[in-house]
Design a protein around this motif. Structure first.
Motif, mmCIF file in Angstrom:
data_model
loop_
_atom_site.group_PDB
_atom_site.id
_atom_site.type_symbol
_atom_site.label_atom_id
_atom_site.label_comp_id
_atom_site.label_asym_id
_atom_site.label_seq_id
_atom_site.Cartn_x
_atom_site.Cartn_y
_atom_site.Cartn_z
ATOM 1 N N ARG A 134 0.869 -1.434 0.172
ATOM 2 C CA ARG A 134 0.228 0.119 -0.107
ATOM 3 C C ARG A 134 0.901 1.185 0.645
ATOM 4 O O ARG A 134 0.508 2.647 0.220
ATOM 5 C CB ARG A 134 -0.711 -0.217 1.564
ATOM 6 N N GLU A 163 1.031 14.239 6.834
ATOM 7 C CA GLU A 163 -0.552 14.322 5.541
ATOM 8 C C GLU A 163 -0.434 12.169 5.339
ATOM 9 O O GLU A 163 -0.508 11.344 5.260
ATOM 10 C CB GLU A 163 -0.502 14.470 4.018
ATOM 11 N N ASP A 164 1.359 12.131 5.446
ATOM 12 C CA ASP A 164 1.313 10.479 5.115
ATOM 13 C C ASP A 164 1.202 10.016 6.376
ATOM 14 O O ASP A 164 1.543 9.126 6.117
ATOM 15 C CB ASP A 164 3.227 11.097 4.807
ATOM 16 N N ILE A 218 -1.012 10.641 8.528
ATOM 17 C CA ILE A 218 -1.932 10.349 8.540
ATOM 18 C C ILE A 218 -2.623 9.507 7.349
ATOM 19 O O ILE A 218 -3.409 8.117 8.196
ATOM 20 C CB ILE A 218 -2.844 11.526 7.909
ATOM 21 N N ARG A 219 -2.421 8.750 7.066
ATOM 22 C CA ARG A 219 -2.590 8.050 5.564
ATOM 23 C C ARG A 219 -1.751 6.663 6.081
ATOM 24 O O ARG A 219 -2.191 5.459 6.629
ATOM 25 C CB ARG A 219 -1.617 7.842 4.007
ATOM 26 N N LEU A 220 -1.062 6.358 6.856
ATOM 27 C CA LEU A 220 0.091 5.095 7.800
ATOM 28 C C LEU A 220 -1.114 5.222 9.039
ATOM 29 O O LEU A 220 -0.923 4.091 9.046
ATOM 30 C CB LEU A 220 1.444 5.793 8.015
ATOM 31 N N ASP A 268 -4.304 5.487 9.069
ATOM 32 C CA ASP A 268 -5.565 5.114 8.758
ATOM 33 C C ASP A 268 -5.353 3.613 8.322
ATOM 34 O O ASP A 268 -6.287 2.506 8.392
ATOM 35 C CB ASP A 268 -6.063 6.326 7.694
ATOM 36 N N LEU A 269 -4.363 2.957 7.577
ATOM 37 C CA LEU A 269 -4.434 2.181 6.950
ATOM 38 C C LEU A 269 -3.609 1.098 8.440
ATOM 39 O O LEU A 269 -3.740 0.164 8.301
ATOM 40 C CB LEU A 269 -2.055 1.614 6.191
#
Length: 351
Positions: free
Chosen positions: A299, A320-321, A323-325, A327-328
């Motif tokens: 991912r 932002e990176d 936040i993605r981490l 969420d994943l």
């Protein structure tokens, strides 16, 4: 890819690349490269030392420091998990015939001075001569306390030892403590600074110390293959890093603290003391540790996942990176099936 494996993976910015392209250069082995000379002057001033030496790598910088401090058959005291003992291929022993005396660090990354005292060798033909104490700041992201540095400095003066600081990430320590670099480096004879980690330069480390020490170190640098010619192209990248990328380390620290809070909220165990600088250490259950890395890589996130997982923020990692981490990670934990009745353990993740 969002790469959290290390702060060594940073890419030079467009502005840094331009500075490197425009660098004034000369033959540094002759001492004629103006950009290298500027870098070394600035590093000496920042660290409060008389002189500095530009080297291609942190491993070579630490090696040259040890070769300059110690003769064949002498000894340095160092942390059991310190970089210049554990992760530099035994160079001091292999190339310098210098004996390491490793000891366990305390939880805060310091080397307990009573234990250091206990392993200093007596003046006896049976033993190697103890010449040097090596500290590491930061150590696994931990900042060595200022009062400890003062105590270690006084201890080494009393014991007639030199003190070398592996300061690969020492600017992280200075930024975290909100003090000038020289506040930390006044308590060591020599130090190394890595330019290609959090500071974002593509190549290079510095060794700082007295003028006489650096004069001797320059000879060792040549002997171990570190003499470069038109190195000003690299030095200008380092100068750009010193001018633009030191104070921004605070962003990495803030991001790491935020990440620690978010992952802790997901039930991930954050290993104490948590996020002091740009590193976060997590303890994962075995069934999660074996699956997390491959799952995240699919991912777009790179990490060295294991029972103890280290995440490292840097200038190429944004909020932002992260936040993605998070969420994943939340999705990952949701896809780990809990142990079922009679199934003997956790199932693998779905899909």
């Amino acid at each position: 890819m969002i790469d959290l494996r290390s702060d060594t993976v940073t890419q030079p910015s467009k502005a840094m690349r331009q500075a490197m392209a425009d660098a004034a250069v000369g033959d540094d082995v002759y001492g004629d490269d103006p950009s290298v000379n500027q870098l070394e002057r600035e590093a000496a001033t920042l660290s409060g030392k008389e002189a500095a030496l530009f080297l291609p790598t942190g491993t070579q910088a630490n090696l040259v420091a040890l070769l300059t401090h110690c003769q064949r058959g002498e000894e340095y005291i160092v942390g059991q998990k310190a970089h210049n003992y554990m992760y530099e291929a035994g160079g001091a022993a292999v190339l310098g015939s210098i004996q390491p005396q490793p000891i366990d660090a305390a939880e805060d990354g310091t080397l307990p001075l009573d234990i250091v005292a206990s392993v200093i060798k007596p003046d006896d033909v049976h033993f190697a001569r103890t010449r040097l104490l090596c500290l590491e700041n930061t150590h696994n992201g931990k900042v060595l306390p200022l009062d400890y540095l003062h105590q270690a400095w006084a201890f080494t003066r009393k014991k007639k030892l030199a003190l070398h600081m592996d300061g690969a990430r020492i600017f992280n320590a200075a930024v975290a403590m909100k003090v000038p670099l020289s506040t930390l480096t006044q308590y060591c004879d020599t130090l190394t600074i890595c330019l290609s980690k959090g500071l974002g330069a593509p190549v290079g480390s510095l060794l700082c110390g007295s003028s006489e020490f650096i004069k001797q170190a320059r000879r060792w640098r040549k002997m171990v293959g570190g003499g470069m010619r038109q190195a000003g192209i690299l030095a200008q990248g380092a100068i750009y890093a010193l001018h633009h990328n030191v104070e921004r380390l605070r962003e990495d620290h803030d991001n790491t603290q935020w990440l620690a809070e978010q992952l802790s909220g997901l039930g991930v165990e954050v290993i104490a003391p948590g996020a002091q600088t740009n590193m976060l250490f997590l303890r994962l259950p075995a069934n999660e540790a074996s699956q997390l890395g491959p799952w995240m890589k699919q991912r777009g996130i790179l990490m060295n996942a294991g029972p103890v997982t280290r995440l490292v923020t840097h200038l190429d990692i944004s909020r932002e990176d992260l936040i993605r981490l998070v969420d994943l990670w939340r999705e990952f934990k949701g896809r780990i099936a809990t142990p079922g009745s009679g199934d003997g353990g956790a199932r693998t993740i779905y899909g």
